[in-house]
Design an enzyme around this catalytic site. Structure first.
Site, PDB file in Angstrom:
ATOM      1  N   ARG A  38       0.903  -1.380   0.005  1.00  0.00           N
ATOM      2  CA  ARG A  38      -0.140  -0.131  -0.138  1.00  0.00           C
ATOM      3  C   ARG A  38       0.793   1.301   0.110  1.00  0.00           C
ATOM      4  NH1 ARG A  38      -3.284   2.371   4.662  1.00  0.00           N
ATOM      5  NH2 ARG A  38      -4.755   4.038   3.538  1.00  0.00           N
TER       6      ARG A  38
ATOM      7  N   HIS B 193       0.754   4.321  -2.674  1.00  0.00           N
ATOM      8  CA  HIS B 193       0.411   5.499  -2.284  1.00  0.00           C
ATOM      9  C   HIS B 193       1.505   6.505  -2.883  1.00  0.00           C
ATOM     10  CE1 HIS B 193      -3.276   5.455   0.675  1.00  0.00           C
ATOM     11  NE2 HIS B 193      -3.273   4.383  -0.429  1.00  0.00           N
TER      12      HIS B 193
ATOM     13  N   ASN C 257      -3.061   8.672   4.351  1.00  0.00           N
ATOM     14  CA  ASN C 257      -1.967   7.762   4.727  1.00  0.00           C
ATOM     15  C   ASN C 257      -1.756   7.689   6.202  1.00  0.00           C
ATOM     16  OD1 ASN C 257      -1.261   7.672   2.088  1.00  0.00           O
ATOM     17  ND2 ASN C 257      -0.067   9.465   2.055  1.00  0.00           N
TER      18      ASN C 257
ATOM     19  N   HIS D  56      -5.597  -5.824  -2.820  1.00  0.00           N
ATOM     20  CA  HIS D  56      -6.457  -5.822  -1.442  1.00  0.00           C
ATOM     21  C   HIS D  56      -6.774  -7.311  -0.992  1.00  0.00           C
ATOM     22  CE1 HIS D  56      -8.878  -1.836  -1.976  1.00  0.00           C
ATOM     23  NE2 HIS D  56      -7.557  -1.730  -1.865  1.00  0.00           N
TER      24      HIS D  56
END
Length: 339
Positions: A82, A86, A114, A211
């Protein structure tokens, strides 16, 4: 050459040695071997052999740091994947998400999307190990890209050769995190976010498969499982039994900060369970459910639900495309601050 055609041209697939000996099983990792340098329009070229002479043990040092952290905490894998996503979606893959806020500037890592990022210590440890081998050579952005790949592999997922040569950015602004797609994003919002970064609708479906690792707090899906104060109903697309299990984990009056649910039923293993759960009305986030609202993305969900091997191959290629969103200016000595 477009980003998509470049990735197709550069990437070929082969099974791991063990798979070649006994046939590729559902859980086997696929190795994507790049045949040419990655060159994205306007960006500095990435390389397949940049560190072969300058820092040949760099990748092994990063892998060791990830392996050590995952042995103690299996949530590290989801955190690293992740974090890389990001990072790349704001200013390209330049390690800007790693920078700490200063007295005058609030950095990306402290932005609302975040604040739940974790496992920064893994990057710190990997950077320290690499700096001990070859000071000032390997960027933090490259370390994060390598660590994300290792996290997937060590969770049972595919492998790919990570082109290197990214530079670290000197700017990290909390305001720019507002462009990150959120857990309630619609299909149109998700598509736009990906297309704005040169990524396709297929990349959207494939990278959403990340995910398969991780956990979401109740606040990310609370509105899907409880009737609203205005009288709205819980999300009818959810399986009733699944919604009931989520309500038990996240009651309407929940005050437990750590409460939530795994993003799929095997949240520490990289597999295609995410897609199968999505088809069964057991997708956790509204942005997951959005993949079923368009015929093209719904067909891709069905394909990856039916074939883990197809998902693994596609995931490696999409990670190469996303990882090629290059940017940055320097090689930081410390990943948390500019030189």
């Amino acid at each position: 050459m477009t980003d998509s055609s470049m990735a197709e041209a550069m990437a070929t697939t082969r099974t791991t040695a063990s798979a070649a000996a006994g046939g590729c099983r559902w859980g086997c990792a696929l190795l994507v071997a790049a045949a040419v340098l990655v060159v994205l329009g306007g960006a500095e070229a990435l390389s397949l052999d940049l560190y072969d002479e300058k820092c040949p043990a760099a990748e092994a040092a990063v892998t060791a740091a990830v392996r050590q952290a995952m042995a103690k905490d299996r949530t590290v894998a989801a955190g690293l994947l992740r974090m890389h996503f990001h990072d790349c979606f704001v200013r390209g893959c330049d390690g800007s998400v790693l920078l700490d806020s200063t007295g005058n500037v609030t950095a990306e890592k402290d932005g609302p999307p975040n604040v739940s990022l974790h496992a920064f210590f893994v990057i710190d440890n990997a950077k320290a190990a690499v700096e001990a081998l070859c000071p000032g050579v390997v960027s933090c952005a490259d370390i994060l890209a390598l660590a994300a790949r290792d996290a997937v592999v060590l969770s049972g997922g595919p492998s790919w050769v990570v082109p290197v040569g990214r530079r670290d950015g000197r700017v990290s602004l909390v305001s720019e995190t507002s462009t990150l797609p959120g857990p309630r994003a619609s299909f149109d919002q998700l598509k736009q976010a990906f297309h704005d970064r040169g990524l396709s609708t297929k990349d959207l479906v494939v990278l959403s498969g990340g995910h398969t690792l991780g956990f979401a707090h109740c606040s990310s899906f609370q509105d899907r499982i409880h009737p609203s104060a205005a009288g709205g109903m819980a999300d009818p697309s959810l399986s009733p039994s699944f919604a009931a299990s989520l309500r038990r984990a996240c009651p309407a009056n929940n005050t437990a900060r750590g409460a939530g649910a795994g993003l799929d039923a095997t949240s520490a293993a990289f597999d295609n369970t995410y897609y199968r759960m999505l088809q069964a009305g057991r997708g956790l986030l509204g942005s997951d459910e959005a993949l079923l609202t368009h015929p093209k993305t719904r067909a891709l969900v069905a394909m990856y639900a039916a074939s883990q091997e197809a998902f693994f191959r596609a995931f490696a290629k999409s990670m190469l495309r996303m990882g090629g969103l290059n940017g940055g200016d320097e090689v930081r000595a410390n990943c948390r601050r500019v030189n």
